[in-house]
Design a protein around this motif. Structure first.
Motif, mmCIF file in Angstrom:
data_model
loop_
_atom_site.group_PDB
_atom_site.id
_atom_site.type_symbol
_atom_site.label_atom_id
_atom_site.label_comp_id
_atom_site.label_asym_id
_atom_site.label_seq_id
_atom_site.Cartn_x
_atom_site.Cartn_y
_atom_site.Cartn_z
ATOM 1 N N LYS A 67 0.827 -1.221 0.000
ATOM 2 C CA LYS A 67 0.000 0.000 0.000
ATOM 3 C C LYS A 67 0.857 1.266 0.000
ATOM 4 N N ILE A 68 1.920 1.250 -0.804
ATOM 5 C CA ILE A 68 2.806 2.411 -0.897
ATOM 6 C C ILE A 68 2.998 2.795 -2.358
ATOM 7 N N THR A 69 3.525 4.000 -2.577
ATOM 8 C CA THR A 69 3.781 4.444 -3.941
ATOM 9 C C THR A 69 4.958 3.663 -4.526
ATOM 10 N N ARG A 70 4.946 3.558 -5.838
ATOM 11 C CA ARG A 70 6.049 2.863 -6.507
ATOM 12 C C ARG A 70 7.367 3.602 -6.311
ATOM 13 N N SER A 71 7.329 4.934 -6.250
ATOM 14 C CA SER A 71 8.580 5.675 -6.054
ATOM 15 C C SER A 71 9.160 5.418 -4.663
ATOM 16 N N ARG A 72 8.306 5.329 -3.656
ATOM 17 C CA ARG A 72 8.796 5.021 -2.300
ATOM 18 C C ARG A 72 9.374 3.616 -2.260
ATOM 19 N N LEU A 73 8.702 2.675 -2.923
ATOM 20 C CA LEU A 73 9.210 1.304 -2.979
ATOM 21 C C LEU A 73 10.537 1.249 -3.715
ATOM 22 N N THR A 74 10.637 1.945 -4.833
ATOM 23 C CA THR A 74 11.867 1.944 -5.616
ATOM 24 C C THR A 74 13.038 2.449 -4.774
ATOM 25 N N TYR A 75 12.816 3.519 -4.033
ATOM 26 C CA TYR A 75 13.867 4.065 -3.162
ATOM 27 C C TYR A 75 14.298 3.016 -2.136
ATOM 28 N N ALA A 76 13.331 2.373 -1.472
ATOM 29 C CA ALA A 76 13.639 1.387 -0.442
ATOM 30 C C ALA A 76 14.341 0.166 -1.029
ATOM 31 N N VAL A 77 13.851 -0.322 -2.161
ATOM 32 C CA VAL A 77 14.465 -1.503 -2.778
ATOM 33 C C VAL A 77 15.876 -1.181 -3.252
ATOM 34 N N THR A 78 16.104 0.023 -3.734
ATOM 35 C CA THR A 78 17.466 0.422 -4.130
ATOM 36 C C THR A 78 18.413 0.311 -2.936
ATOM 37 N N ARG A 79 17.972 0.752 -1.787
ATOM 38 C CA ARG A 79 18.795 0.659 -0.575
ATOM 39 C C ARG A 79 19.006 -0.801 -0.166
ATOM 40 N N LEU A 80 17.944 -1.588 -0.193
ATOM 41 C CA LEU A 80 18.055 -3.005 0.158
ATOM 42 C C LEU A 80 18.950 -3.742 -0.836
ATOM 43 N N GLU A 81 18.890 -3.331 -2.090
ATOM 44 C CA GLU A 81 19.743 -3.922 -3.118
ATOM 45 C C GLU A 81 21.208 -3.584 -2.846
ATOM 46 N N LYS A 82 21.463 -2.351 -2.462
ATOM 47 C CA LYS A 82 22.826 -1.910 -2.134
ATOM 48 C C LYS A 82 23.401 -2.734 -0.974
ATOM 49 N N ASP A 83 22.515 -3.105 -0.041
ATOM 50 C CA ASP A 83 22.936 -3.897 1.120
ATOM 51 C C ASP A 83 22.980 -5.396 0.828
ATOM 52 N N GLY A 84 22.617 -5.800 -0.403
ATOM 53 C CA GLY A 84 22.668 -7.197 -0.793
ATOM 54 C C GLY A 84 21.492 -8.028 -0.298
ATOM 55 N N LEU A 85 20.424 -7.375 0.182
ATOM 56 C CA LEU A 85 19.291 -8.105 0.748
ATOM 57 C C LEU A 85 18.221 -8.422 -0.295
ATOM 58 N N VAL A 86 18.200 -7.626 -1.352
ATOM 59 C CA VAL A 86 17.242 -7.788 -2.444
ATOM 60 C C VAL A 86 18.010 -7.559 -3.733
ATOM 61 N N ARG A 87 17.572 -8.206 -4.794
ATOM 62 C CA ARG A 87 18.122 -7.887 -6.109
ATOM 63 C C ARG A 87 16.954 -7.675 -7.058
ATOM 64 N N ARG A 88 17.216 -6.933 -8.101
ATOM 65 C CA ARG A 88 16.192 -6.690 -9.122
ATOM 66 C C ARG A 88 16.616 -7.347 -10.421
ATOM 67 N N GLU A 89 15.621 -7.831 -11.127
ATOM 68 C CA GLU A 89 15.847 -8.404 -12.454
ATOM 69 C C GLU A 89 14.778 -7.874 -13.379
#
Length: 173
Positions: A67-89
């Motif tokens: 229930k969040i905006t895609r831009s807020r999610l993108t920001y959070a996932v970018t951070r999680l990706e930087k920390d190696g916790l999530v990756r995007r494909e």
């Protein structure tokens, strides 16, 4: 148009909800920052991904689930990706979209953080409610969420939901 002011009972209920929701979110954020080094939103993203097949979700589906905006999610996932916790494909069905995937490291972090988080939720919320109140709480907030999302045709047409605020497609984005 005449303003329909809140009754005294509604005003008390509204203020109690606001106070409790702010205090609960603050308690959850503080606990997760102290024990896992992440805000509640990041934990929620990891948790949502952990509950899906292959620990993978389209970004738009993840935004909708949270229930969040895609831009807020993108920001959070970018951070999680930087920390190696999530990756995007890239999504194979639509190269414009992407998938969020919980990594093994992300799953390990989630598994370490979950016991403390669950205990905080229990202590901060559920220990103060009876079984009947837990059922009422679910019923109340399910109804509120359903009404805010609309139902049937209204839901499909609404562009004002957080995860739909920018152009949205049924593809992977």
């Amino acid at each position: 148009m005449t303003t329909r002011w809140l009754t005294p009972e509604e005003q008390r209920a509204w203020r109690a909800y606001i106070a409790a929701s702010y205090l609960l979110e603050d308690a959850l954020d503080r606990q997760l920052q102290q024990e896992a080094g992440m805000p509640h939103l990041y934990y929620t993203i990891l948790s949502a991904l952990s509950e899906t097949p292959q620990r993978t979700l389209r970004m738009t589906d993840l935004a909708k689930a949270l229930k969040i905006t895609r831009s807020r999610l993108t920001y959070a996932v970018t951070r999680l990706e930087k920390d190696g916790l999530v990756r995007r494909e890239d999504c194979q069905m639509d190269k414009r979209g992407s998938l969020a995937i919980l990594t093994d490291e992300g799953m390990a972090v989630l598994e370490r953080a979950a016991p403390g988080h669950v205990e905080m939720v229990r202590t901060a919320l559920f220990e103060h409610l009876t079984e009947e109140q837990v059922g009422q709480l679910e019923e109340i907030f399910t109804g509120v969420a359903s009404a805010l999302q609309g139902d049937g045709e209204k839901a499909a047409a609404s562009d004002d939901l957080p995860w739909r605020r920018r152009s949205s497609s049924q593809q992977c984005s």
